[in-house]
Design a protein around this motif. Structure first.
Motif: not given
Length: 279
Positions: A80-84, A140-148
């Motif tokens: 999911i993170i890589s796709g986003l 924090t602790d969410s997909y958006i925090a990693v991707v943004l």
């Protein structure tokens, strides 16, 4: 004599490439062979080619598919993170790079200098202020925090700017005469012409996101949100090492990257080497 020198140079280059390929493939083959060994052997001998072939089995993979649900949670998070990251990075970075290449506006060169400066700054230096931003925003602790922080990558902006600089601008003028908007010109005409660059950057951004360890480790806190690199790292502890999942799971992490490269390989070299569209 010239043909003989060319043939000798070609053979030398081929042999050199073969040796480099063997060096690169060697650890991958060792990891693949080790994934079929019992975990007890891995604890005693580590990853090596000194194996008892009669003990080779699919038990480690069977364990992952039947008794390691947490591994697939990590796998899903990484996908999911890589796709986003790929989709958002290609979308926004291509727009910024395209604008810097084809439009004239005040501060354009200064803006591009800032892109180059950020490109030269190691991401590790930026992590602390970025982490403080994620904490202050409560994401924090969410997909958006990693991707943004990755959706407008300086390297991608630079890459798309260089590629878009070689696009035929006459098509833009023709589209304007036909009444097309600037967004229509970009999405319907120019973006399809940037296909090879999009494919090349999709592979590079996907690979970087898939292997990203430090930033997700900083902003992710719960086990159910771990990505594969973080999750696999937690299997090595002072109290025991779960080699059943670690080795076979590491082999399975190759699959998405291989699939991504297979889909975009015919555009990859063209996207890296071409400076524009000819015709």
């Amino acid at each position: 004599m010239k043909n003989e020198n060319n043939a000798a140079a070609k053979w030398t280059a081929n042999i050199l490439m073969l040796l480099i390929s063997l060096v690169v493939i060697f650890p991958i083959v060792a990891l693949l062979i080790s994934s079929f060994q019992p975990s007890a052997n891995l604890m005693r001998q580590g990853i090596s080619f000194n194996v008892n072939w009669s003990e080779m089995s699919f038990n480690n993979y069977n364990y992952i598919f039947t008794s390691a649900p947490q591994y697939w949670t990590w796998y899903t998070n990484s996908v999911i993170i890589s796709g986003l990251t790929i989709v958002l990075s290609l979308f926004f970075s291509s727009m910024v790079g395209y604008a810097l290449a084809v439009y004239e506006f005040k501060g354009k060169n200064l803006f591009f200098v800032f892109v180059l400066l950020i490109l030269m700054i190691p991401f590790e230096i930026l992590m602390l202020p970025l982490y403080q931003m994620m904490v202050s925003w409560g994401i924090t602790d969410s997909y958006i925090a990693v991707v943004l922080p990755l959706i407008v990558a300086p390297v991608a902006v630079f890459f798309f700017r260089q590629y878009a600089g070689g696009l035929p601008l006459e098509l833009m003028d023709a589209a304007r005469i036909d009444g097309s908007t600037e967004y229509g010109i970009f999405f319907k005409i120019m973006l399809p012409l940037m296909g090879p660059s999009l494919a090349a950057m999709a592979i590079l951004q996907g690979l970087a996101s898939w292997n990203n360890f430090l930033w997700p480790l900083l902003v992710i806190r719960s086990n159910n949100m771990f990505t594969l690199p973080i999750g696999l790292a937690t299997l090595l502890t002072p109290y025991g090492n779960n080699y059943d999942v670690l080795i076979a799971g590491s082999v399975l992490t190759f699959v998405p990257i291989v699939i991504l490269f297979i889909f975009f390989q015919k555009y990859f070299v063209e996207g890296l080497t071409s400076g524009g569209v000819k015709g």
